[in-house]
Design an enzyme around this catalytic site. Structure first.
Site, short mmCIF file in Angstrom:
data_model
loop_
_atom_site.label_atom_id
_atom_site.label_comp_id
_atom_site.label_asym_id
_atom_site.label_seq_id
_atom_site.Cartn_x
_atom_site.Cartn_y
_atom_site.Cartn_z
N ARG A 1 7.12 9.39 -6.95
CA ARG A 1 6.07 9.24 -5.91
C ARG A 1 5.51 10.60 -5.47
O ARG A 1 5.25 10.82 -4.29
CB ARG A 1 6.60 8.51 -4.68
CG ARG A 1 7.10 7.15 -4.92
CD ARG A 1 6.00 6.16 -5.31
NE ARG A 1 6.61 4.88 -5.57
CZ ARG A 1 7.11 4.53 -6.74
NH1 ARG A 1 7.03 5.33 -7.79
NH2 ARG A 1 7.66 3.36 -6.91
N SER B 1 5.63 -0.34 1.20
CA SER B 1 6.90 0.23 1.67
C SER B 1 6.59 1.31 2.72
O SER B 1 5.85 2.25 2.43
CB SER B 1 7.66 0.88 0.52
OG SER B 1 7.87 -0.05 -0.48
N GLU C 1 6.57 6.81 4.12
CA GLU C 1 5.85 6.95 2.84
C GLU C 1 4.33 7.04 3.02
O GLU C 1 3.70 7.96 2.47
CB GLU C 1 6.20 5.80 1.89
CG GLU C 1 5.45 5.97 0.58
CD GLU C 1 5.80 4.99 -0.51
OE1 GLU C 1 6.99 4.75 -0.76
OE2 GLU C 1 4.86 4.49 -1.15
C1 LIG Z 1 1.33 -4.39 -0.40
C2 LIG Z 1 1.44 -3.00 -1.01
C3 LIG Z 1 2.26 -2.80 -2.09
C4 LIG Z 1 2.37 -1.53 -2.67
N1 LIG Z 1 3.19 -1.37 -3.75
C5 LIG Z 1 3.29 -0.16 -4.36
C6 LIG Z 1 4.11 0.01 -5.51
O1 LIG Z 1 4.72 -0.95 -6.02
N2 LIG Z 1 4.19 1.25 -6.06
C7 LIG Z 1 3.50 2.31 -5.56
O2 LIG Z 1 3.61 3.43 -6.11
N3 LIG Z 1 2.71 2.18 -4.46
C8 LIG Z 1 2.59 0.98 -3.85
N4 LIG Z 1 1.79 0.83 -2.74
C9 LIG Z 1 1.09 1.99 -2.21
C10 LIG Z 1 -0.38 2.11 -2.71
O3 LIG Z 1 -0.77 0.95 -3.38
C11 LIG Z 1 -0.55 3.32 -3.65
O4 LIG Z 1 -0.13 4.48 -3.04
C12 LIG Z 1 -2.02 3.46 -4.10
O5 LIG Z 1 -2.09 4.40 -5.16
C13 LIG Z 1 -2.93 3.93 -2.95
O6 LIG Z 1 -4.27 3.82 -3.41
P1 LIG Z 1 -5.48 3.87 -2.40
O7 LIG Z 1 -6.72 3.87 -3.23
O8 LIG Z 1 -5.37 2.78 -1.40
O9 LIG Z 1 -5.28 5.29 -1.72
P2 LIG Z 1 -5.38 5.69 -0.17
O10 LIG Z 1 -4.31 4.97 0.58
O11 LIG Z 1 -6.77 5.52 0.30
O12 LIG Z 1 -5.02 7.23 -0.24
C14 LIG Z 1 -3.69 7.64 -0.47
C15 LIG Z 1 -3.67 9.16 -0.64
O13 LIG Z 1 -4.35 9.50 -1.85
C16 LIG Z 1 -5.39 10.42 -1.61
N5 LIG Z 1 -6.51 10.06 -2.49
C17 LIG Z 1 -7.08 8.84 -2.63
N6 LIG Z 1 -8.06 8.89 -3.55
C18 LIG Z 1 -8.11 10.17 -4.00
C19 LIG Z 1 -8.93 10.86 -4.94
N7 LIG Z 1 -9.89 10.25 -5.63
N8 LIG Z 1 -8.72 12.19 -5.13
C20 LIG Z 1 -7.76 12.85 -4.45
N9 LIG Z 1 -6.94 12.25 -3.54
C21 LIG Z 1 -7.12 10.91 -3.32
C22 LIG Z 1 -5.76 10.22 -0.14
O14 LIG Z 1 -6.35 11.39 0.40
C23 LIG Z 1 -4.42 9.90 0.47
O15 LIG Z 1 -3.72 11.10 0.79
C24 LIG Z 1 1.65 -0.43 -2.14
C25 LIG Z 1 0.81 -0.64 -1.03
C26 LIG Z 1 0.70 -1.92 -0.47
C27 LIG Z 1 -0.24 -2.14 0.69
#
Ligand SMILES: Cc1cc2nc3c(=O)[nH]c(=O)nc-3n(C[C@H](O)[C@H](O)[C@H](O)COP(=O)(O)OP(=O)(O)OC[C@H]3O[C@@H](n4cnc5c(N)ncnc54)[C@H](O)[C@@H]3O)c2cc1C
Length: 335
Positions: free
Chosen positions: A161, A235, A330
């Site tokens: 992660r 999480s 997280e």
């Molecule tokens: C129900 C649920 C289940 C999940 N299960 C998992 C799992 O099984 N495994 C797992 O690893 N994660 C899991 N997650 C966490 C999440 O899905 C991941 O972290 C995902 O990659 C976040 O994507 P996002 O587009 O929503 O990013 P955001 O939440 O919008 O951003 C997260 C971070 O990434 C940065 N960021 C976003 N886009 C960019 C970009 N283009 N360039 C640079 N930085 C960027 C942001 O600045 C921020 O710091 C889960 C979340 C939920 C709600």
């Protein structure tokens, strides 16, 4: 186009109220470079995807960028397939498309919320596979001068992660596209947890990725609340790692302690600790720890960041008192 005083309550899966001073959704590398060129050097900058790994703790000053680059290219190269996806592509669309073509690699990562652009940030992972296993390269622009940069997977400093984008060079790049390297033939990985139980003694080489994807989706839907129904950020705490001595001390008092060997000692299941500390299904005001999945903090409606902070603090304090373990959050707090 830049929207002023934009509402972000629908742009984070915990549904916390927050506003962005200026919000842009660039749909090309040029539009993004133009935005960066027009920005004052000292103006705060935030990048969001779907907001599924964030805790918005108040309004975001300065410029907020939600990349909307949504192009996908598929290329077959012998036994391999390459997929290049713009940062704004919904991650799970890639799993559905490639699984449907019979390509192997993304099935274990099915249904993870978020965008392709955010996937390298924390090296998303599930069911024994992480992005680092399938990533070829990342395209990005440097925030300082809008210059395009390409990172090979080996240069992304991936860890559990974690990545270069999240840690050592945080805030320096906006990811614009990722390229994945998948396999058109070969085995699927089903040796992990619920998948091992589901596929039993099946020969992994005979399994279709679509079948593994369907199983992962079913397992996840049974386990995790859908943020569209019950807002959450997945999480809420990382699984903590403790020394061997600490683990042995805990195990004496708690014979059922859930733990896995780790290079630095033992990794404990944070959800188990939270449940044991009495927080599974318990609410504090409008927020609570989920009734089936103690690791997931949920917004039952109308929560503000202060409610999330209060609950997270109470859970951490109880876990610390009972197990002498510090839980680390997280989801990323912003601003
Ligand atoms: C129900 C649920 C289940 C999940 N299960 C998992 C799992 O099984 N495994 C797992 O690893 N994660 C899991 N997650 C966490 C999440 O899905 C991941 O972290 C995902 O990659 C976040 O994507 P996002 O587009 O929503 O990013 P955001 O939440 O919008 O951003 C997260 C971070 O990434 C940065 N960021 C976003 N886009 C960019 C970009 N283009 N360039 C640079 N930085 C960027 C942001 O600045 C921020 O710091 C889960 C979340 C939920 C709600």
């Amino acid at each position: 186009m830049i929207e002023r005083d934009a509402d972000l309550s629908g742009a984070n899966t915990l549904a916390l109220p927050a506003r962005a001073e200026r919000l842009a959704r660039p749909d090309s590398g040029e539009a993004l470079a133009g935005l960066l060129a027009g920005r004052r050097g000292d103006e705060p900058l935030y990048v969001l995807g779907q907001g599924s790994n964030l805790v918005l703790d108040g309004d975001l000053p300065g410029l907020t960028v939600i990349p909307a680059l949504d192009r996908i290219d598929y290329r077959v190269e012998g036994d391999q397939a390459r997929v290049t996806a713009g940062a704004g592509v919904v991650w799970d669309r890639l799993g559905a498309d490639t699984g449907g073509r019979g390509w192997r690699g993304l099935e274990n990562l099915s249904l993870i919320p978020g965008t392709a652009g955010a996937a390298p940030f924390q090296n998303i992972g599930a069911y024994g596979v992480e992005l680092a296993d399938v990533l070829d390269s990342v395209e990005a622009v440097a925030v300082a001068d809008g210059r395009p940069v390409r990172f090979l997977a080996a240069e992304c400093e991936f860890d559990y992660r974690d990545s270069l984008f999240k840690s050592r060079r945080r805030g320096e790049f906006i990811i614009t596209a990722i390229t994945l390297r998948l396999h058109r033939h070969g085995p699927c990985r089903v040796d992990y947890g619920g998948l091992a139980a589901r596929f039993g003694d099946a020969d992994p080489a005979t399994l279709e990725p679509a079948a593994v994807r369907a199983a992962v989706i079913e397992l996840r839907q049974n386990k995790l609340p859908d943020p569209a129904v019950l807002p959450n950020a997945g999480s809420f705490f990382k699984n903590p790692v403790v020394s061997v001595a600490h683990y042995q001390r805990l195990k004496e008092n708690e014979p059922e302690l859930v733990a896995f060997p780790h290079r630095d000692g033992h990794k404990l299941a944070a959800g188990w600790l939270i449940e044991r500390a009495g927080w599974k299904g318990r609410r504090l005001g409008p927020v609570g720890m989920h009734r089936d999945q103690a690791l997931v903090l949920v917004n039952h409606g109308g929560a503000r960041a202060a409610d999330v902070r209060a609950l997270a603090g109470a859970v951490r304090a109880d876990v610390r008192e009972r197990f002498d373990v510090d839980l680390e959050q997280e989801p990323i707090p912003l601003p």
